[in-house]
Design an enzyme around this catalytic site. Structure first.
Site, PDB file in Angstrom:
ATOM      1  N   ASP A  24      26.611  25.992  72.184  1.00 55.81           N
ATOM      2  CA  ASP A  24      26.278  24.522  71.740  1.00 55.81           C
ATOM      3  C   ASP A  24      27.752  24.181  71.187  1.00 55.81           C
ATOM      4  O   ASP A  24      28.224  23.271  70.843  1.00 55.81           O
ATOM      5  CB  ASP A  24      25.476  24.087  71.436  1.00 55.81           C
ATOM      6  CG  ASP A  24      24.125  24.321  71.360  1.00 55.81           C
ATOM      7  OD1 ASP A  24      24.106  25.140  72.358  1.00 55.81           O
ATOM      8  OD2 ASP A  24      22.940  24.655  70.247  1.00 55.81           O
ATOM      9  N   LYS A  52      18.936  24.361  77.244  1.00 55.02           N
ATOM     10  CA  LYS A  52      18.064  23.748  76.190  1.00 55.02           C
ATOM     11  C   LYS A  52      17.582  23.288  75.273  1.00 55.02           C
ATOM     12  O   LYS A  52      18.488  22.033  74.732  1.00 55.02           O
ATOM     13  CB  LYS A  52      18.463  25.616  74.998  1.00 55.02           C
ATOM     14  CG  LYS A  52      19.929  25.303  74.172  1.00 55.02           C
ATOM     15  CD  LYS A  52      19.967  26.278  73.061  1.00 55.02           C
ATOM     16  CE  LYS A  52      21.073  26.088  71.835  1.00 55.02           C
ATOM     17  NZ  LYS A  52      20.486  25.238  71.315  1.00 55.02           N
ATOM     18  N   VAL A 112      27.939  27.240  67.613  1.00 52.66           N
ATOM     19  CA  VAL A 112      27.410  26.102  66.544  1.00 52.66           C
ATOM     20  C   VAL A 112      26.204  25.812  66.391  1.00 52.66           C
ATOM     21  O   VAL A 112      25.753  25.878  67.381  1.00 52.66           O
ATOM     22  CB  VAL A 112      28.758  24.805  65.932  1.00 52.66           C
ATOM     23  CG1 VAL A 112      29.938  24.680  65.938  1.00 52.66           C
ATOM     24  CG2 VAL A 112      28.444  24.116  67.518  1.00 52.66           C
ATOM     25  N   CYS A 163      21.689  26.165  65.264  1.00 53.54           N
ATOM     26  CA  CYS A 163      21.412  27.008  66.487  1.00 53.54           C
ATOM     27  C   CYS A 163      21.447  28.685  66.455  1.00 53.54           C
ATOM     28  O   CYS A 163      20.491  28.916  67.249  1.00 53.54           O
ATOM     29  CB  CYS A 163      21.860  26.229  67.792  1.00 53.54           C
ATOM     30  SG  CYS A 163      21.564  24.440  68.378  1.00 53.54           S
TER      31      CYS A 163
HETATM   32  N1  TIU Z   1      23.826  23.914  68.113  1.00 49.82           N
HETATM   33  C1  TIU Z   1      23.300  23.264  67.374  1.00 49.82           C
HETATM   34  O1  TIU Z   1      23.228  23.766  66.661  1.00 49.82           O
HETATM   35  N2  TIU Z   1      23.055  21.681  67.308  1.00 49.82           N
HETATM   36  C2  TIU Z   1      22.093  20.621  65.522  1.00 49.82           C
HETATM   37  O2  TIU Z   1      21.804  19.776  65.472  1.00 49.82           O
HETATM   38  N3  TIU Z   1      23.053  21.317  65.031  1.00 49.82           N
HETATM   39  C3  TIU Z   1      23.380  20.207  63.437  1.00 49.82           C
HETATM   40  O3  TIU Z   1      23.179  21.000  62.535  1.00 49.82           O
HETATM   41  N4  TIU Z   1      22.416  19.315  63.584  1.00 49.82           N
END
Ligand code: TIU
Length: 229
Positions: free
Chosen positions: A32, A138, A166, A171
């Site tokens: 992500d 996803k 991240v 995630c």
């Molecule tokens: N990719 C991911 O971690 N999605 C999130 O929503 N992360 C947050 O920390 N909000």
């Protein structure tokens, strides 16, 4: 240039102990690294977060990408996002995003937040996938939920995952848990993953490696590069 030799095992200095793996059966997972989580005005920032930690890991992921590309090892990028009609977005996720100030599907400076095809949904240009790399879309936090990731990894005969991206506690950690239950050996690259708050990052790393590596291993980018050399 040919790919890695089958059967050769290498090791990475890691926590809680040395991570051994077969490069020919190892993939890099980049979770992500999208504008929505790493760029101003995206979903992450709209939720009230400082995106600086997410941007600070870009050079480390770039270095790992360079190594995997050089060695011709598989690279899998993921993107969190939803269909424009939100039919794949559970009502509870939608409601909480709205209450959090970052309603999924609402308009932002990079298009509709967390919607496939919008600029915010794209992977940041610094880490853009190359032809031949996989991109998994996803709808959830975990990269296995309602995706073909498990089938892809098994078709590539992957056993070990080097995990980056991240956010570490959302995630990334959800994906590590899903992968671990499916029998994949996961190594979380500590300085190539980030949460918006350092405490969340540290907690996620600790949870991964606790109890003898209950979910997996952790190591620095340098140690991973050294182990792959
Ligand atoms: N990719 C991911 O971690 N999605 C999130 O929503 N992360 C947050 O920390 N909000």
């Amino acid at each position: 240039m040919s790919g890695p030799v089958q059967g050769v095992r290498k090791s990475i200095d890691a926590v809680p102990y040395t991570f051994t793996f077969e490069p020919a059966r190892t993939a890099l997972l980049v979770i992500d690294m999208q504008n929505d989580f790493c760029a101003p005005g995206g979903f992450g920032e709209r939720l009230g977060n400082d995106i600086a930690p997410a941007r600070a890991i870009i050079p480390h992921i770039d270095a790992l990408l360079g190594k995997f590309r050089m060695l011709r090892l598989p690279v899998v990028h993921t993107r969190e996002g939803h269909l424009p009609d939100l039919s794949d977005c559970p009502p509870n996720k939608l409601e909480r995003s709205r209450k959090g100030g970052a309603g999924i599907g609402s308009e932002g400076p990079m298009g509709r937040l967390l919607i496939r095809g919008e600029r915010g949904h794209a992977i940041i240009p610094e880490l853009a996938p190359l032809p031949g790399e996989w991109v998994i879309d996803k709808p959830g936090k975990g990269a296995f939920w309602r995706t073909d990731l498990d089938a892809l990894l098994r078709s590539l005969d992957i056993q070990s995952l080097i995990v980056t991206g991240v956010t570490t506690h959302v995630c990334v950690h959800t994906t590590i848990r899903e992968a671990n239950d499916r029998g994949f050996d996961c190594l979380l690259v500590e300085d190539a993953a980030a949460a918006y708050d350092l405490r969340d990052h540290e907690a996620a790393v600790r949870m991964t490696v606790q109890q003898g590596g209950i979910f997996g291993f952790a190591a620095s980018t340098n140690n991973v590069l050294h182990g792959l050399a």
